[in-house]
Design an enzyme around this catalytic site. Sequence first.
Site, PDB file in Angstrom:
ATOM      1  N   ARG A  26      -0.049  16.352 -17.406  1.00 40.74           N
ATOM      2  CA  ARG A  26      -1.155  17.178 -16.912  1.00 40.74           C
ATOM      3  C   ARG A  26      -1.615  18.172 -17.990  1.00 40.74           C
ATOM      4  NH1 ARG A  26      -2.890  16.599 -11.977  1.00 40.74           N
ATOM      5  NH2 ARG A  26      -3.492  18.767 -11.713  1.00 40.74           N
ATOM      6  N   HIS A  60      -6.728  10.252 -14.869  1.00 40.49           N
ATOM      7  CA  HIS A  60      -6.173  10.961 -13.708  1.00 40.49           C
ATOM      8  C   HIS A  60      -4.674  11.083 -13.929  1.00 40.49           C
ATOM      9  CE1 HIS A  60      -5.079  11.948  -9.568  1.00 40.49           C
ATOM     10  NE2 HIS A  60      -4.151  11.009  -9.669  1.00 40.49           N
TER      11      HIS A  60
END
Length: 122
Positions: free
Chosen positions: A71, A104
């Site tokens: 992330r 993603h």
Amino acid sequence: MPYQQDILSQLQDHGFKIKYDKILNASTDQIKEWYFDKQDASYYPELEKYLTRSEIRVMQLWRIEAIPFLRQFIGPTNPIIARQLYPKSIRALYGTDIQENAIHASDSEESAEREFNIFFQQ
């Protein structure tokens, strides 16, 4: 996506191993299950259209501390912000806008397991 190989190379260069890899045409049912919590959002119809318009690549990656590292490595959802704050992040380099942001990443182990089941267990 002409930049897929570049992203894969960067992921592997940062210690990620690909456990599962699949290219598919996502169904509207899969997208609804994936983004179950966003279906009432004003942007959802465009998101669903975007994710079902052509093939997508789904992967399960592995490395120590995979979720927080990934992330951070991919950068903020909005590529404009990513370019300002993290210019070498995946989204800064390859994202075009908040919807087409190149990649993603699951936000938790629970989300990762749920998303894996949507795309690999059906």
